[in-house]
Design an enzyme around this catalytic site. Structure first.
Site, PDB file in Angstrom:
ATOM      1  N   VAL A  60       2.266   5.167   0.121  1.00 52.56           N
ATOM      2  CA  VAL A  60       2.185   6.467   0.787  1.00 52.56           C
ATOM      3  C   VAL A  60       1.906   7.535  -0.276  1.00 52.56           C
ATOM      4  O   VAL A  60       2.393   7.449  -1.403  1.00 52.56           O
ATOM      5  CB  VAL A  60       3.513   6.758   1.529  1.00 52.56           C
ATOM      6  CG1 VAL A  60       3.636   8.229   1.907  1.00 52.56           C
ATOM      7  CG2 VAL A  60       3.634   5.873   2.767  1.00 52.56           C
ATOM      8  N   ILE A  67       4.900  -1.182   2.917  1.00 53.92           N
ATOM      9  CA  ILE A  67       4.602   0.230   2.685  1.00 53.92           C
ATOM     10  C   ILE A  67       5.400   0.691   1.465  1.00 53.92           C
ATOM     11  O   ILE A  67       6.626   0.584   1.438  1.00 53.92           O
ATOM     12  CB  ILE A  67       4.970   1.077   3.924  1.00 53.92           C
ATOM     13  CG1 ILE A  67       4.025   0.754   5.098  1.00 53.92           C
ATOM     14  CG2 ILE A  67       4.932   2.570   3.585  1.00 53.92           C
ATOM     15  CD1 ILE A  67       2.573   1.145   4.882  1.00 53.92           C
ATOM     16  N   LYS A  68       4.679   1.202   0.467  1.00 50.06           N
ATOM     17  CA  LYS A  68       5.337   1.660  -0.755  1.00 50.06           C
ATOM     18  C   LYS A  68       5.708   3.135  -0.647  1.00 50.06           C
ATOM     19  O   LYS A  68       4.887   3.963  -0.269  1.00 50.06           O
ATOM     20  CB  LYS A  68       4.420   1.458  -1.972  1.00 50.06           C
ATOM     21  CG  LYS A  68       4.427   0.061  -2.516  1.00 50.06           C
ATOM     22  CD  LYS A  68       3.510  -0.088  -3.718  1.00 50.06           C
ATOM     23  CE  LYS A  68       4.189   0.279  -5.005  1.00 50.06           C
ATOM     24  NZ  LYS A  68       3.307   0.031  -6.175  1.00 50.06           N
ATOM     25  N   LEU A  69       6.946   3.409  -0.998  1.00 44.69           N
ATOM     26  CA  LEU A  69       7.459   4.777  -0.990  1.00 44.69           C
ATOM     27  C   LEU A  69       8.227   5.016  -2.285  1.00 44.69           C
ATOM     28  O   LEU A  69       8.883   4.102  -2.796  1.00 44.69           O
ATOM     29  CB  LEU A  69       8.422   4.980   0.189  1.00 44.69           C
ATOM     30  CG  LEU A  69       7.824   4.881   1.594  1.00 44.69           C
ATOM     31  CD1 LEU A  69       8.881   4.415   2.584  1.00 44.69           C
ATOM     32  CD2 LEU A  69       7.273   6.235   2.019  1.00 44.69           C
ATOM     33  N   THR A 129       0.860  -1.191   0.000  1.00 45.72           N
ATOM     34  CA  THR A 129       0.000   0.000   0.000  1.00 45.72           C
ATOM     35  C   THR A 129       0.891   1.235   0.000  1.00 45.72           C
ATOM     36  O   THR A 129       1.837   1.320   0.785  1.00 45.72           O
ATOM     37  CB  THR A 129      -0.939  -0.009   1.222  1.00 45.72           C
ATOM     38  OG1 THR A 129      -1.807  -1.144   1.122  1.00 45.72           O
ATOM     39  CG2 THR A 129      -1.780   1.253   1.282  1.00 45.72           C
TER      40      THR A 129
END
Length: 317
Positions: free
Chosen positions: A97, A131-133, A95
């Protein structure tokens, strides 16, 4: 005879690059990745309407401020879609950011922890979430901090070797080097319009990153992303993971024949070099005009879709 999707699964972990529940059920990937564009598309699917309604109702309970309600509902919707996908896969959901925070380390960490909290409150443990950044210097620093706190990250919009190296040196869990978008750039900006799969600039980039990581013993997972054709996927067979859109999963499933391992490292593990400084990172990244263009373009596009999603939510509040 075995189909190519089944054959590929023997040597590479297959991930679905979609929010489409029907595709999950059909192709049974290990993991799934989402981004603002995928969430925006998923929000148009009739089966997801209840998830939107639930996110809006929840946001109204959290705050009476309209602007805050939009932020809350958008976060909650991304998590709600992730929760639905997690019912269908054994592994992890990625998911993302908000892309507008790509140059703000502190805000990225805060948003990541908020998304994790929403998943945790729904009974999902950290080991099922990535967590995708964006792979900016600030995004990489945010990931470095989150990893130390037990929150695994997926660094996306990765186009340059400098980005890949900085991610490994920060100890991030996984990177998503983009293949197809690199090819797009070279086709648009050079004289050559057709490339053999082994000479595809995106394939060459991921191969170089994979070999470097394995040679130096980095644990960071390499997950090729953004494919334009089957040839790119076949040429990267053996990569740790590949995240593939439903249309190409379908093509693989309908193609017969074995897939041979193309990526492997059999040499000795060598000492890791000293980590890149911020100045070195920017200088090296800046030497690659494709990477500079595509990173900025990717952040802009994700930010636009995030804005469209918020507009949709705002109209419903």
């Amino acid at each position: 005879m075995t189909d190519k999707l089944t054959s590929l699964r023997q040597i590479t972990t297959v991930v679905a690059d979609t929010g489409d529940i029907a595709a999950m059920k059909l192709y049974q990937p290990q993991d799934a990745t989402t981004n603002p564009s995928i969430i925006l598309n998923a929000a148009q699917i009739p089966e997801y309407r209840k998830l939107i309604d639930e996110a809006i109702a929840w946001a109204r309970e959290q705050s009476s401020d309209h602007a805050q309600q939009i932020i809350d509902a958008t976060d909650k919707l991304a998590v709600n879609i992730g929760l639905e996908i997690l019912k269908l896969i054994p592994g992890r959901i990625s998911t993302e950011v908000d892309a507008r925070l790509s140059y703000d380390t502190v805000a990225s960490v805060t948003k990541a922890k908020r998304l994790i909290k929403l998943y945790n409150e729904a009974g999902i443990s950290n080991d099922r979430i990535l967590i995708k950044l964006a792979s900016t210097w600030q995004g990489i620093r945010a990931a470095e901090q989150l990893e130390k706190e037990g929150i695994n990250c997926n660094l996306t919009l990765l186009f340059s070797f400098a980005q890949a190296r900085a991610c490994a040196e920060a100890g991030v869990f996984l990177i998503s080097p983009f293949v197809g978008r690199i090819l797009d750039w070279y086709k648009a900006n050079g004289d050559q319009k057709e490339f053999a799969p082994s000479e595809d600039p995106g394939v060459v980039s991921v191969t170089e990153i994979y070999q470097y990581y394995k040679k130096h013993g980095y644990k960071t997972v390499v997950m090729g992303a953004s494919f334009r054709n089957l040839g790119e996927i076949i040429e990267l067979a053996g990569c740790d993971r590949l995240t593939i859109a439903p249309s190409l999963l379908k093509e693989l499933a309908e193609s017969e024949g074995p897939v041979e391992r193309k990526l492997a490292y059999t040499g000795e593990i060598q000492a890791k070099p000293a980590p890149l400084t911020e100045a070195e990172f920017y200088w090296q990244h800046n030497q690659d005009p494709m990477a500079v263009d595509k990173l900025a373009d990717g952040i802009r596009k994700f930010a636009i879709d995030q804005g469209k999603l918020e507009k949709m939510i705002s109209d419903l509040l």
